[in-house]
Design a protein around this motif. Structure first.
Motif, PDB file in Angstrom:
ATOM      1  N   GLU A 252       0.822  -1.211   0.000  1.00  0.00           N
ATOM      2  CA  GLU A 252       0.000   0.000   0.000  1.00  0.00           C
ATOM      3  C   GLU A 252       0.857   1.262   0.000  1.00  0.00           C
ATOM      4  O   GLU A 252       0.479   2.291  -0.581  1.00  0.00           O
ATOM      5  CB  GLU A 252      -0.967   0.000   1.186  1.00  0.00           C
ATOM      6  CG  GLU A 252      -0.309  -0.032   2.555  1.00  0.00           C
ATOM      7  CD  GLU A 252      -0.062  -1.441   3.069  1.00  0.00           C
ATOM      8  OE1 GLU A 252      -0.040  -1.621   4.300  1.00  0.00           O
ATOM      9  OE2 GLU A 252       0.112  -2.364   2.225  1.00  0.00           O
ATOM     10  N   GLU A 253       2.029   1.196   0.618  1.00  0.00           N
ATOM     11  CA  GLU A 253       2.956   2.335   0.586  1.00  0.00           C
ATOM     12  C   GLU A 253       3.520   2.525  -0.817  1.00  0.00           C
ATOM     13  O   GLU A 253       3.634   3.658  -1.318  1.00  0.00           O
ATOM     14  CB  GLU A 253       4.085   2.103   1.593  1.00  0.00           C
ATOM     15  CG  GLU A 253       3.611   2.038   3.044  1.00  0.00           C
ATOM     16  CD  GLU A 253       4.675   1.505   3.996  1.00  0.00           C
ATOM     17  OE1 GLU A 253       4.539   1.748   5.217  1.00  0.00           O
ATOM     18  OE2 GLU A 253       5.637   0.845   3.542  1.00  0.00           O
ATOM     19  N   LEU A 331      -1.968  -9.131  -1.628  1.00  0.00           N
ATOM     20  CA  LEU A 331      -1.400  -7.789  -1.731  1.00  0.00           C
ATOM     21  C   LEU A 331      -2.500  -6.740  -1.915  1.00  0.00           C
ATOM     22  O   LEU A 331      -2.516  -5.706  -1.235  1.00  0.00           O
ATOM     23  CB  LEU A 331      -0.415  -7.710  -2.900  1.00  0.00           C
ATOM     24  CG  LEU A 331       0.926  -8.425  -2.743  1.00  0.00           C
ATOM     25  CD1 LEU A 331       1.750  -8.281  -4.018  1.00  0.00           C
ATOM     26  CD2 LEU A 331       1.699  -7.880  -1.554  1.00  0.00           C
ATOM     27  N   TYR A 332      -3.426  -7.017  -2.820  1.00  0.00           N
ATOM     28  CA  TYR A 332      -4.467  -6.019  -3.107  1.00  0.00           C
ATOM     29  C   TYR A 332      -5.489  -5.909  -1.978  1.00  0.00           C
ATOM     30  O   TYR A 332      -6.177  -4.889  -1.868  1.00  0.00           O
ATOM     31  CB  TYR A 332      -5.131  -6.325  -4.452  1.00  0.00           C
ATOM     32  CG  TYR A 332      -4.268  -5.849  -5.600  1.00  0.00           C
ATOM     33  CD1 TYR A 332      -4.297  -4.520  -6.001  1.00  0.00           C
ATOM     34  CD2 TYR A 332      -3.382  -6.710  -6.234  1.00  0.00           C
ATOM     35  CE1 TYR A 332      -3.473  -4.064  -7.023  1.00  0.00           C
ATOM     36  CE2 TYR A 332      -2.554  -6.269  -7.255  1.00  0.00           C
ATOM     37  CZ  TYR A 332      -2.603  -4.937  -7.641  1.00  0.00           C
ATOM     38  OH  TYR A 332      -1.778  -4.480  -8.634  1.00  0.00           O
ATOM     39  N   GLN A 339      -7.486   3.760  -3.702  1.00  0.00           N
ATOM     40  CA  GLN A 339      -6.217   3.436  -4.345  1.00  0.00           C
ATOM     41  C   GLN A 339      -6.439   2.580  -5.592  1.00  0.00           C
ATOM     42  O   GLN A 339      -5.777   2.771  -6.615  1.00  0.00           O
ATOM     43  CB  GLN A 339      -5.297   2.701  -3.369  1.00  0.00           C
ATOM     44  CG  GLN A 339      -4.730   3.571  -2.256  1.00  0.00           C
ATOM     45  CD  GLN A 339      -3.825   2.780  -1.330  1.00  0.00           C
ATOM     46  OE1 GLN A 339      -4.262   1.816  -0.689  1.00  0.00           O
ATOM     47  NE2 GLN A 339      -2.567   3.177  -1.234  1.00  0.00           N
ATOM     48  N   LEU A 340      -7.379   1.640  -5.508  1.00  0.00           N
ATOM     49  CA  LEU A 340      -7.673   0.797  -6.657  1.00  0.00           C
ATOM     50  C   LEU A 340      -8.232   1.624  -7.813  1.00  0.00           C
ATOM     51  O   LEU A 340      -7.863   1.415  -8.970  1.00  0.00           O
ATOM     52  CB  LEU A 340      -8.662  -0.309  -6.258  1.00  0.00           C
ATOM     53  CG  LEU A 340      -8.974  -1.349  -7.348  1.00  0.00           C
ATOM     54  CD1 LEU A 340      -7.706  -2.089  -7.764  1.00  0.00           C
ATOM     55  CD2 LEU A 340     -10.021  -2.339  -6.860  1.00  0.00           C
ATOM     56  N   VAL A 365     -10.407  -5.352  -2.117  1.00  0.00           N
ATOM     57  CA  VAL A 365      -9.844  -4.215  -1.388  1.00  0.00           C
ATOM     58  C   VAL A 365     -10.704  -3.811  -0.201  1.00  0.00           C
ATOM     59  O   VAL A 365     -11.866  -4.182  -0.095  1.00  0.00           O
ATOM     60  CB  VAL A 365      -9.663  -3.004  -2.326  1.00  0.00           C
ATOM     61  CG1 VAL A 365      -8.667  -3.310  -3.419  1.00  0.00           C
ATOM     62  CG2 VAL A 365     -11.003  -2.577  -2.920  1.00  0.00           C
ATOM     63  N   GLN A 366     -10.123  -3.008   0.678  1.00  0.00           N
ATOM     64  CA  GLN A 366     -10.838  -2.502   1.849  1.00  0.00           C
ATOM     65  C   GLN A 366     -11.627  -1.245   1.480  1.00  0.00           C
ATOM     66  O   GLN A 366     -11.265  -0.546   0.521  1.00  0.00           O
ATOM     67  CB  GLN A 366      -9.826  -2.152   2.952  1.00  0.00           C
ATOM     68  CG  GLN A 366      -8.941  -3.315   3.385  1.00  0.00           C
ATOM     69  CD  GLN A 366      -7.892  -2.864   4.365  1.00  0.00           C
ATOM     70  OE1 GLN A 366      -8.134  -2.025   5.240  1.00  0.00           O
ATOM     71  NE2 GLN A 366      -6.673  -3.411   4.233  1.00  0.00           N
ATOM     72  N   PRO A 367     -12.661  -0.953   2.209  1.00  0.00           N
ATOM     73  CA  PRO A 367     -13.406   0.287   1.945  1.00  0.00           C
ATOM     74  C   PRO A 367     -12.532   1.489   2.292  1.00  0.00           C
ATOM     75  O   PRO A 367     -11.561   1.369   3.032  1.00  0.00           O
ATOM     76  CB  PRO A 367     -14.628   0.176   2.866  1.00  0.00           C
ATOM     77  CG  PRO A 367     -14.203  -0.757   3.946  1.00  0.00           C
ATOM     78  CD  PRO A 367     -13.267  -1.743   3.302  1.00  0.00           C
TER      79      PRO A 367
END
Length: 373
Positions: A252-253, A331-332, A339-340, A365-367
């Motif tokens: 994510e970084e 990873l995703y 970000q997505l 992915v996360q919200p």
């Protein structure tokens, strides 16, 4: 006198007809023979698929494709449409050819729909390699079987396999000693009698592969290792109680860094630059579009099409670090939805031109974090 003139005229026409026939007959025969030998017309070019040498190959030159699978050699060949020498059978070859035609038509259609084939858009040929000996042109997209095909192009440049396997020199550096960087005009001129191709893969898989290879496993003190240090310094929230302790950037970084670089319109690293920008595929008329997802068949097809079977072999190099889909999904799963969306916008044309979708990744992915608006 009138009858004599008519007879002379008729005789003259007969002589002229016979002379023309005598001149044209050899060429007519050659064309008939060519039509019998070459039974596949590809983009108005005569390509190199001949019945007489379709099965002719040095079988020992091929790495067994069934190695590492649970299938026996016979089972693998039956299920994958290959013969004893690793070549595609005629039926499989024609099946893959139809798939290539569909990809090519789709690419041209999307280029036109999106306006990317417009004269306003510039053609970039910086990463193209032209081999005039074997009449093959390749646009090198990093992290899309580039290691394998750089090796193959070095073989075609007459480096020996023994030398390539032991040398410490960078494969790209070796290649550029033999393949000068061409201009767009040089590529288009060479395309007249060459087979041009590129290899693509799902943009998000390519990005994950680039992260894994160049960031997570960067060589100490290398360019990418130093890049990773800068990413950590800028994007890691050290005061957070759940801050990671990894010595390399978390995915994510890394994604935050890539998106910020793109927003600032700075040149992206070649390993994750969108290949639509890298190869400008709408500005060149590619004959073959290989996909990472069907690479085994696609490589064999290309090798047979270009009659390279005595020079190169279909193989996968640098695959040891490759991520499985499960690892890629992991990873995703660390990313936020925003970000997505940013990644889709960055690689939008890569998705559209080569018929990839991002839908399944929205389920991973996360919200978005409400605290960040």
């Amino acid at each position: 006198m009138g009858r004599r003139n008519v007879s002379m005229m008729r005789l003259g026409r007969c002589v002229a007809f016979l002379a023309a026939a005598a001149f044209l007959l050899p060429f007519t025969i050659l064309l008939m023979v060519a039509d019998q030998q070459y039974n596949l017309t590809y983009n108005s070019k005569r390509v190199f698929y001949q019945e007489s040498n379709f099965y002719k190959i040095n079988g020992s030159y091929y790495m067994p494709a069934y190695a590492g699978t649970s299938l026996s050699r016979t089972q693998y060949m039956y299920e994958n449409g290959t013969n004893d020498d690793g070549l595609l059978t005629r039926d499989k070859f024609m099946e893959v050819n139809a798939r290539m035609e569909a990809r090519r038509r789709f690419l041209r259609s999307e280029c036109s729909r999106l306006g990317l084939d417009s004269s306003r858009n510039k053609a970039y040929a910086w990463e193209y390699l032209i081999n005039r000996q074997y009449h093959v042109i390749w646009c090198n997209i990093f992290k899309a079987a580039s290691t394998s095909w750089m090796y193959n192009f070095n073989l075609m440049a007459n480096y020996t396999a023994a030398f390539l396997d032991k040398t410490k020199e960078v494969p790209l550096g070796l290649a550029r000693k033999k393949y000068a960087r061409p201009s767009a005009e040089m590529v288009k001129k060479a395309q007249v009698d060459s087979i041009s191709f590129l290899i693509v893969r799902h943009p998000l898989e390519r990005l994950a592969s680039a992260y894994n290879d160049k960031i997570a496993h960067a060589w100490p003190k290398s360019f990418h290792d130093k890049m990773g240090y800068r990413i950590i310094q800028k994007y890691r929230k050290k005061k957070s109680p759940d801050a990671p302790h990894s010595p390399h950037p978390m995915f994510e970084e890394f994604v935050s860094y890539v998106l910020d670089e793109a927003r600032a319109k700075r040149t992206l690293d070649m390993h994750w630059t969108p290949y639509t920008d890298f190869c400008t595929p709408c500005k060149f008329d590619f004959d073959v579009v290989l996909k990472f997802e069907t690479l085994d068949e696609d490589q064999r097809y290309l090798i047979q099409l270009a009659r390279l079977q005595d020079v190169v072999k279909p193989e996968w190099r640098n695959s040891g670090k490759g991520k499985t889909q499960q690892s890629i999904n992991h990873l995703y799963s660390r990313l936020r939805r925003q970000q997505l969306v940013g990644l889709y916008n960055l690689y939008k044309y890569d998705f559209q031109l080569f018929n990839y979708t991002i839908d399944s990744y929205f389920e991973i992915v996360q919200p978005d974090d409400p605290s960040h608006g």
